[in-house]
Scaffold this active site. Structure first.
Site, mmCIF file in Angstrom:
data_model
loop_
_atom_site.group_PDB
_atom_site.id
_atom_site.type_symbol
_atom_site.label_atom_id
_atom_site.label_comp_id
_atom_site.label_asym_id
_atom_site.label_seq_id
_atom_site.Cartn_x
_atom_site.Cartn_y
_atom_site.Cartn_z
ATOM 1 C CB CYS A 106 -5.439 -30.691 -54.686
ATOM 2 S SG CYS A 106 -6.748 -30.354 -55.864
ATOM 3 C CE LYS A 163 -0.051 -14.478 -54.424
ATOM 4 N NZ LYS A 163 0.903 -14.821 -55.464
ATOM 5 C CD GLU A 220 -11.917 -26.594 -51.312
ATOM 6 O OE1 GLU A 220 -11.334 -27.678 -51.117
ATOM 7 O OE2 GLU A 220 -13.037 -26.340 -50.825
ATOM 8 C CD GLU A 242 -0.685 -31.831 -51.040
ATOM 9 O OE1 GLU A 242 -0.308 -30.782 -50.486
ATOM 10 O OE2 GLU A 242 -1.679 -31.883 -51.794
HETATM 11 P P1 NAD Z 1 0.956 -22.360 -51.814
HETATM 12 O O1 NAD Z 1 0.145 -22.463 -50.576
HETATM 13 O O2 NAD Z 1 2.416 -22.255 -51.698
HETATM 14 O O3 NAD Z 1 0.497 -21.079 -52.658
HETATM 15 C C1 NAD Z 1 -0.837 -20.870 -53.066
HETATM 16 C C2 NAD Z 1 -1.056 -19.389 -53.299
HETATM 17 O O4 NAD Z 1 -0.952 -18.698 -52.044
HETATM 18 C C3 NAD Z 1 -0.004 -18.744 -54.205
HETATM 19 O O5 NAD Z 1 -0.622 -17.753 -55.005
HETATM 20 C C4 NAD Z 1 0.947 -18.099 -53.212
HETATM 21 O O6 NAD Z 1 1.688 -17.030 -53.748
HETATM 22 C C5 NAD Z 1 -0.042 -17.623 -52.177
HETATM 23 N N1 NAD Z 1 0.550 -17.332 -50.859
HETATM 24 C C6 NAD Z 1 1.695 -17.830 -50.306
HETATM 25 N N2 NAD Z 1 1.904 -17.294 -49.084
HETATM 26 C C7 NAD Z 1 0.872 -16.451 -48.847
HETATM 27 C C8 NAD Z 1 0.509 -15.625 -47.763
HETATM 28 N N3 NAD Z 1 1.263 -15.530 -46.663
HETATM 29 N N4 NAD Z 1 -0.622 -14.905 -47.864
HETATM 30 C C9 NAD Z 1 -1.413 -14.994 -48.955
HETATM 31 N N5 NAD Z 1 -1.116 -15.758 -50.033
HETATM 32 C C10 NAD Z 1 0.011 -16.477 -49.973
HETATM 33 O O7 NAD Z 1 0.517 -23.596 -52.738
HETATM 34 P P2 NAD Z 1 1.122 -24.013 -54.165
HETATM 35 O O8 NAD Z 1 2.455 -24.617 -53.961
HETATM 36 O O9 NAD Z 1 0.986 -22.878 -55.125
HETATM 37 O O10 NAD Z 1 0.077 -25.134 -54.621
HETATM 38 C C11 NAD Z 1 0.187 -26.467 -54.265
HETATM 39 C C12 NAD Z 1 -0.786 -26.787 -53.149
HETATM 40 O O11 NAD Z 1 -2.103 -26.441 -53.546
HETATM 41 C C13 NAD Z 1 -0.856 -28.253 -52.796
HETATM 42 O O12 NAD Z 1 -0.867 -28.394 -51.395
HETATM 43 C C14 NAD Z 1 -2.189 -28.703 -53.378
HETATM 44 O O13 NAD Z 1 -2.774 -29.817 -52.756
HETATM 45 C C15 NAD Z 1 -3.000 -27.493 -53.218
HETATM 46 N N6 NAD Z 1 -4.139 -27.496 -54.128
HETATM 47 C C16 NAD Z 1 -5.375 -27.708 -53.601
HETATM 48 C C17 NAD Z 1 -6.480 -27.760 -54.441
HETATM 49 C C18 NAD Z 1 -7.863 -27.977 -53.877
HETATM 50 O O14 NAD Z 1 -8.840 -27.630 -54.536
HETATM 51 N N7 NAD Z 1 -8.002 -28.530 -52.683
HETATM 52 C C19 NAD Z 1 -6.321 -27.590 -55.814
HETATM 53 C C20 NAD Z 1 -5.026 -27.383 -56.313
HETATM 54 C C21 NAD Z 1 -3.942 -27.315 -55.451
#
Ligand code: NAD
Length: 481
Positions: free
Chosen positions: A284, A175, A250, A382
């Site tokens: 991130c 997803k 992550e 963040e």
């Molecule tokens: P997000 O948490 O909004 O979404 C991430 C994924 O989770 C998306 O596919 C989203 O549709 C899905 N999602 C949302 N609600 C959900 C739920 N209730 N159940 C299951 N899945 C759900 O994050 P984002 O805005 O897409 O990405 C940015 C964030 O990602 C930042 O906080 C960044 O630091 C983090 N990030 C971390 C790493 C790492 O390796 N630590 C790498 C890249 C990004």
């Protein structure tokens, strides 16, 4: 350029989801429509789970070498389409094309790296205390793995989960984030063209808030690998823990770069700039806190000011773009709230030039703020945009204390020529990735990647670590007496 359209890939079939649609506008030019996102409902998640479960016996019974053949073909197909996929991703989520090409090549390399794992030894022989007993371990697949990915690395993050999951013999339900789903569809098409068997990988497009919960709570999954925000990651962790399935999350970061008074500023400043502002700060591992020893604070800030003034904010497809727009209107709104907070509550000590041409898009001029204390939201939260904050440290010990004064623990950098401080930093900084005279972003794919504290569920991705996550160990003993 033509309009793209998202599709689900389930059990080898292309299925247009029908639970609503969303027009995706180019963040570099909001008058341009890049494509239409078709959103799935719960039934398609269930269908994907059934397809992944049906494909599991045949896929897991293939030899590692057999699975590797598919991964090599996927790598070749992705490389052949590198420019096209990088261009689509740049148009969809605004990452500059140079970086997006680099990211896509990383995806190619990850596929080849994990393909090679198909023929590597994956267990150990353990001497038995009994005679004529062979005791050894082997790694077996987990089963059906849910892969949930963010939009900020639309090619590399999905591949660094999908490739090790597949080579270990699992089947996958993927997803992707809403704002990376056109790229995800094209990636799946490329993998389909490489001949990946039906059901080994299943793509389901939709909103996390609707289909995410279905994936986590209503279908038969054996594991979940998630990358995204800390809030969502904690929900994922709770859902998986309550089902007792394996998970890795992550999550967010608030990464520090410490600059000691003996640092080589000619090398440190370009790396700090790159860490803070490439990808418009939406990594991130982005550098968002710059901790500078008092003795060089003022000259450092002046040099940083000159350097930031020279970087180019431009549309993502401009080959000279240092940073492009932020990915979406919602991301723009969220980052701008911090920009406004910085303008009202902090001193702006460096600011990048505005966009040279008149374009409507999610452009945010990069800024560096100073003059706030270590507990200020600019220092603790963040931001995930082109906003960095400078803090002054009295000495090395003070700098380490500031570095660790955060709930996050993803990545941290130190700039110094002092070997003793370098080693102490590597020991004392509370971060999963600690880097001396290197920017906070940019960990290589063959190395473990992940965070400490609230940045991760404490397993690691990429490198050999991913093979541990996507398998379970069986301890085998056979008596031949
Ligand atoms: P997000 O948490 O909004 O979404 C991430 C994924 O989770 C998306 O596919 C989203 O549709 C899905 N999602 C949302 N609600 C959900 C739920 N209730 N159940 C299951 N899945 C759900 O994050 P984002 O805005 O897409 O990405 C940015 C964030 O990602 C930042 O906080 C960044 O630091 C983090 N990030 C971390 C790493 C790492 O390796 N630590 C790498 C890249 C990004």
């Amino acid at each position: 350029m033509g309009l793209n359209s998202s599709k689900n890939w389930i059990g080898g079939e292309w299925i247009a989801p029908n639970a609503g649609e969303l027009v995706i506008k180019n963040p570099s030019d909001s008058t341009e429509e890049v494509g239409v996102l078709h959103l799935s409902d719960a039934s398609q998640v269930v269908q994907a789970a059934q397809a992944a479960r049906s494909a599991l016996p045949a896929w897991s019974r293939l030899t590692g070498a057999g699975r590797a053949d598919y991964l090599y073909k996927m790598a070749n197909a992705l490389e052949a389409n590198l420019t096209e996929i990088a261009t689509l991703a740049s148009r969809e989520m605004g990452k500059p094309i140079g970086e997006m090409r680099g990211e896509t090549m990383r995806g190619v390399n990850l596929l080849r790296y994990y393909a090679a794992e198909g023929v590597r030894a994956n267990g150990v022989v353990i001497p038995s205390s009994e005679t004529n007993v062979l005791q050894y371990t082997k790694k077996v697949p987990l089963g059906v793995v849910g892969v949930i990915t963010p939009w900020n690395f639309p090619v590399a993050i999905p591949i660094w989960k999908i490739a090790p999951a597949l080579i270990c013999g699992n089947t996958v339900i993927w997803k992707p984030a809403e704002f990376a789903s056109l790229t995800a569809t094209r990636l799946a098409e490329i993998f389909a063209s490489a001949g990946l068997p039906a059901g080994a990988l299943n793509l389901v497009i939709g909103k996390g808030s609707t289909i995410g919960d279905v994936l986590l709570e209503q279908v038969n999954l054996n594991a979940v690998s998630f990358t995204g925000s800390t809030n969502t990651g904690m929900r994922v962790a709770q859902a998986c823990a309550s089902r007792n399935i394996k998970y890795q999350t992550e999550m967010g970061g608030k990464n520090a770069a410490i600059v000691l008074s003996d640092a080589d500023l000619d090398k440190a400043i370009p790396m700090i700039l790159s860490g803070a502002f490439r990808s418009a700060g939406q990594k991130c591992t982005a550098t968002s806190r710059i901790i500078v020893e008092s003795a060089i604070y003022h000259p450092f800030v002046e040099a940083l000011n000159r350097a930031v003034a020279g970087i180019k904010l431009a549309p993502a497809l401009d080959p000279g773009a240092y940073l492009g727009p932020v990915a979406s209107a919602s991301q723009f709104k969220s980052v701008m709230s911090y920009v406004n907070m910085a303008r009202e509550q902090a001193d702006i000590v460096a600011e990048g030039p505005a966009l040279a041409e008149a374009k409507e898009g999610n452009y945010i001029r990069p800024i560096v703020a100073a003059g706030v204390d270590a507990d200020h939201p600019l220092v603790q939260e963040e931001i995930f945009g082109p906003v960095a904050t400078v803090l002054e440290a009295r000495n090395f010990e003070d700098a380490i204390a500031l570095c660790n004064r955060t709930e996050f623990g993803l990545s941290a950098s130190l700039f110094t020529r002092n070997l003793a401080h370098a080693h102490r930093f590597l020991d004392e900084a509370e971060a999963g990735m600690v880097r001396v005279n290197q920017e906070s972003a940019g960990v290589e794919y063959q190395s473990p990647f992940g965070g400490m504290k609230m940045s991760s569920s404490h397993s690691r991705e990429q490198g050999q670590a991913a093979l541990d996550f996507y398998t379970e160990t069986k301890t085998c003993a056979i008596s031949y007496a």
